[in-house]
Design a protein around this motif. Structure first.
Motif, short mmCIF file in Angstrom:
data_model
loop_
_atom_site.label_atom_id
_atom_site.label_comp_id
_atom_site.label_asym_id
_atom_site.label_seq_id
_atom_site.Cartn_x
_atom_site.Cartn_y
_atom_site.Cartn_z
N GLU A 85 0.73 -1.14 0.00
CA GLU A 85 -0.19 -0.12 -0.02
C GLU A 85 0.84 1.36 0.13
O GLU A 85 2.07 1.22 0.40
CB GLU A 85 -0.91 0.03 1.03
CG GLU A 85 -0.25 0.13 2.54
CD GLU A 85 -1.03 -0.01 3.82
OE1 GLU A 85 -1.86 0.63 3.74
OE2 GLU A 85 -0.53 -0.57 4.90
N VAL A 86 0.21 2.36 -0.31
CA VAL A 86 0.74 3.85 -0.28
C VAL A 86 0.32 4.24 0.90
O VAL A 86 -0.83 4.20 1.55
CB VAL A 86 0.34 4.69 -1.39
CG1 VAL A 86 0.73 5.80 -1.09
CG2 VAL A 86 0.74 4.07 -2.76
N LEU A 87 1.28 4.70 1.92
CA LEU A 87 1.10 5.32 3.22
C LEU A 87 1.15 6.81 3.11
O LEU A 87 1.94 7.27 2.44
CB LEU A 87 1.95 4.91 4.34
CG LEU A 87 2.14 3.41 4.35
CD1 LEU A 87 3.38 3.23 5.08
CD2 LEU A 87 1.03 2.89 5.06
N ALA A 88 0.25 7.41 3.93
CA ALA A 88 0.31 9.05 3.77
C ALA A 88 1.60 9.52 4.55
O ALA A 88 2.20 8.92 5.23
CB ALA A 88 -0.86 9.38 4.55
N ALA A 89 1.95 10.57 3.96
CA ALA A 89 3.24 11.46 4.61
C ALA A 89 2.90 11.34 5.96
O ALA A 89 2.11 11.51 6.64
CB ALA A 89 3.72 12.66 3.93
N PHE A 90 4.18 11.08 6.93
CA PHE A 90 4.01 11.42 8.50
C PHE A 90 5.31 11.70 8.83
O PHE A 90 6.36 11.22 8.50
CB PHE A 90 3.64 9.96 8.88
CG PHE A 90 3.47 10.07 10.56
CD1 PHE A 90 2.05 10.17 10.78
CD2 PHE A 90 4.33 9.73 11.17
CE1 PHE A 90 1.76 10.52 12.35
CE2 PHE A 90 4.29 9.82 12.81
CZ PHE A 90 2.98 10.22 13.08
N PRO A 91 5.18 13.07 9.58
CA PRO A 91 6.67 13.64 10.00
C PRO A 91 7.37 12.53 10.79
O PRO A 91 6.98 11.89 11.47
CB PRO A 91 6.16 14.99 10.83
CG PRO A 91 4.67 15.11 10.57
CD PRO A 91 4.08 13.99 9.78
N GLY A 132 4.46 7.10 1.46
CA GLY A 132 5.66 6.24 1.44
C GLY A 132 4.81 4.74 0.70
O GLY A 132 3.70 4.78 0.63
N HIS A 133 5.75 3.72 0.63
CA HIS A 133 5.38 2.58 0.22
C HIS A 133 5.47 1.77 1.45
O HIS A 133 6.66 1.85 2.06
CB HIS A 133 6.20 1.92 -0.66
CG HIS A 133 5.85 2.47 -2.10
ND1 HIS A 133 6.41 2.06 -3.41
CD2 HIS A 133 4.75 3.41 -2.49
CE1 HIS A 133 5.95 3.05 -4.24
NE2 HIS A 133 4.87 3.57 -4.06
N ARG A 134 4.65 0.62 1.66
CA ARG A 134 4.77 -0.36 2.63
C ARG A 134 4.90 -1.71 1.90
O ARG A 134 3.97 -1.97 1.02
CB ARG A 134 3.53 -0.46 3.62
CG ARG A 134 4.01 -1.69 4.75
CD ARG A 134 2.90 -1.79 5.88
NE ARG A 134 1.35 -2.04 5.10
CZ ARG A 134 1.00 -3.41 5.06
NH1 ARG A 134 1.90 -4.41 5.35
NH2 ARG A 134 -0.07 -3.61 4.83
N HIS A 135 5.97 -2.57 2.25
CA HIS A 135 6.14 -3.65 1.20
C HIS A 135 6.19 -4.78 2.46
O HIS A 135 6.71 -4.58 3.67
CB HIS A 135 7.57 -3.82 0.69
CG HIS A 135 7.65 -2.79 -0.62
ND1 HIS A 135 7.32 -3.24 -1.99
CD2 HIS A 135 7.91 -1.72 -0.35
CE1 HIS A 135 7.80 -2.27 -2.69
NE2 HIS A 135 8.07 -1.22 -1.69
#
Length: 183
Positions: free
Chosen positions: A160-166, A172-175
């Motif tokens: 999945e694509v993860l929303a930007a997080f400080p 981001g990508h999660r593999h």
């Protein structure tokens, strides 16, 4: 610590040794962090010997606490082993079903399969050491295509694509890599 993992050799690179970081790795650690590419992707660039010593102490303390296991990755050379990468198993909780894998590769070692071999060795160790793990995750920013290739070469599948997080400014990508099935 006496833990040592080995990653196999490839036609383009000799075998690797993964071991906990030691105080005498300081100079090699700082040399690796002089790389602007590494500085771009890391949360906490190291620029001074004091920062390096603090990083090594934090790595040792996190290992002792059991929640984060950081390995120096060394490659044999005629004049002795050379630091080529770092791999880390993080967000480990006793009996927990997931943990995260992270890594960086020194500039002089990129493009030779070091990162995938080190990540694969670390992943196998994680599943052996923590039998409750059901999966490992590898996260990276969407614009880090090299990390996407490392994830794929290491057997991690895009999830999945993860929303930007400080402190990360981009999505981001999660593999993920599932635990091996026991027959």
């Amino acid at each position: 610590m006496s833990i040592e993992l080995r990653a196999v050799a490839t036609p383009s690179a000799p075998g690797l040794v993964l071991r906990p970081w030691r105080d005498d790795d300081l100079d090699a650690l700082l040399e690796a962090y002089r790389d602007p590419v590494l500085q771009r992707w890391t949360q906490h660039p190291l620029t001074t010997a004091d920062e390096g010593r603090q990083w090594l102490e934090q790595a040792r303390q996190a290992w002792d606490d059991g929640g984060r296991f950081t390995f120096a990755v060394l490659e044999g050379a005629a004049d002795g082993p050379r630091l080529v990468a770092c791999v880390v198993l993080k967000r480990v909780t006793p009996g927990g079903p997931t943990a995260e894998v992270g890594y960086w590769t020194a500039a002089w070692a990129r493009g030779r399969g070091v990162a995938p071999r080190a990540v694969t060795a670390l992943s196998g160790w994680a599943f052996d050491r923590f039998p409750a793990l059901e999966r490992l995750d590898l996260l990276h920013q969407v614009d880090n295509s090299a990390s996407c290739r490392v994830a794929e070469k290491s057997g991690y599948v895009f999830q999945e694509v993860l929303a930007a997080f400080p402190p990360f400014p981009r999505d981001g990508h999660r593999h993920s890599l599932p635990a091996p099935r026991v027959s």
